[in-house]
Design an enzyme around this catalytic site. Sequence first.
Site, PDB file in Angstrom:
ATOM      1  N   ARG A  77      37.683  64.668  -2.729  1.00  8.57           N
ATOM      2  CA  ARG A  77      36.538  65.880  -2.591  1.00  8.57           C
ATOM      3  C   ARG A  77      36.173  66.199  -3.831  1.00  8.57           C
ATOM      4  NH1 ARG A  77      35.779  68.312   2.525  1.00  8.57           N
ATOM      5  NH2 ARG A  77      34.210  69.451   1.134  1.00  8.57           N
ATOM      6  N   GLN A  93      32.308  65.531   2.477  1.00  9.54           N
ATOM      7  CA  GLN A  93      33.331  64.688   2.987  1.00  9.54           C
ATOM      8  C   GLN A  93      33.022  63.239   3.116  1.00  9.54           C
ATOM      9  OE1 GLN A  93      36.617  66.364   4.029  1.00  9.54           O
ATOM     10  NE2 GLN A  93      36.797  64.072   3.602  1.00  9.54           N
ATOM     11  N   CYS A 118      39.436  63.714   7.660  1.00 11.18           N
ATOM     12  CA  CYS A 118      38.843  64.614   6.793  1.00 11.18           C
ATOM     13  C   CYS A 118      39.998  65.947   6.568  1.00 11.18           C
ATOM     14  CB  CYS A 118      37.498  65.077   7.166  1.00 11.18           C
ATOM     15  SG  CYS A 118      37.507  66.093   8.872  1.00 11.18           S
ATOM     16  N   ARG A 131      29.030  76.824   3.736  1.00  9.49           N
ATOM     17  CA  ARG A 131      29.547  76.324   4.969  1.00  9.49           C
ATOM     18  C   ARG A 131      29.244  77.153   6.233  1.00  9.49           C
ATOM     19  NH1 ARG A 131      35.616  74.027   6.238  1.00  9.49           N
ATOM     20  NH2 ARG A 131      34.460  72.454   5.202  1.00  9.49           N
TER      21      ARG A 131
END
Length: 306
Positions: free
Chosen positions: A288, A134, A260, A104
């Site tokens: 997820r 996502q 999300c 990320r």
Amino acid sequence: MPIQHFLQFSDFSTEEHEWLFRRAAEIKRKFKAYEKYHPLADRTLAMIFEKASTRTRVSFEAGMYQLGGSVVHLTTGDSQLGRAEPIEDSAKVISRMVDLVMIRTFGQDKIERFAAHSRVPVINGLTNEFHPCQILADIFTYIEHRGSIRGRVVAWVGDGNNMANTWLQAAELLGFTVHVSTPTGYEVDQDIAGIRSPNSYKVFKDPMEACRGADLVTTDVWTSMGFEAENEERRKAFADWCVDTEMMKVAKPDALFMHCLPAHRGEEVEAEVIDGPQSAVWDEAENRMHVQKALMEYLLLGRVTD
Ligand code: CP
Ligand code: NVA
């Protein structure tokens, strides 16, 4: 054999996505039935976070343990990444010790540079441009609740951000349409979204019109991570882009609402909507983990049938 990465939604073909959705359903079934399933025993996932996370961290970490593997968790603050070690060097070192990497970070270029120097598959756990894991979860959730998303209409209300870009890529690959409504100055950009044609999305000035007849209404925070300095300006610009019960009323009667998360009730969505009967946000968050387990299995073992 070139290594397969998942850096954006369009890295996988339509058929590969369809495989992942079917496989995620089977992996979820095993989990719900308490069936032990350890195909990734002795495999290690490195997770690198340069931005905060709750769902991505927990879903990848729990998911990897459930598949029999282990995880290593790194952040900018507690690794040499925060002390300017080149991303290429980090990729060469980390990928000699683990089997899979999830990152990320900020710019998509950073994850691409990491992947270019990695010996193992790299997964995008969110960049400024994309959030492909996502959207895998969102579409899987849609399929669970309503069946195929092909031919459906997804209304995107809010920022032309990483989530919006990924929805556009998914629409092009999976054959549905996105109705996009953003404030002026926050539009989606077809080049940044990396889509080939404008055929799979329509732009609406009025968010109400974007929602009319939609099968799924979805939104996201007004200010994404990395854009905090723009917070005040955005609060003014986005004031009319709050998904409310009126917007849900003009969507199809069986329309779902997704977000999300994390969400800000009273900003991008009214509490009545996110906590109401059409909201699928908790299934969406849980999914997820199931889709990412299918993704990790696919990247490391290919098409497992059992
Ligand atoms: N939706 C999502 O990616 O959540 P986190 O930021 O908590 O990981
Ligand atoms: N668009 C948001 C998504 C958070 C999961 C962000 O990038 O901060």
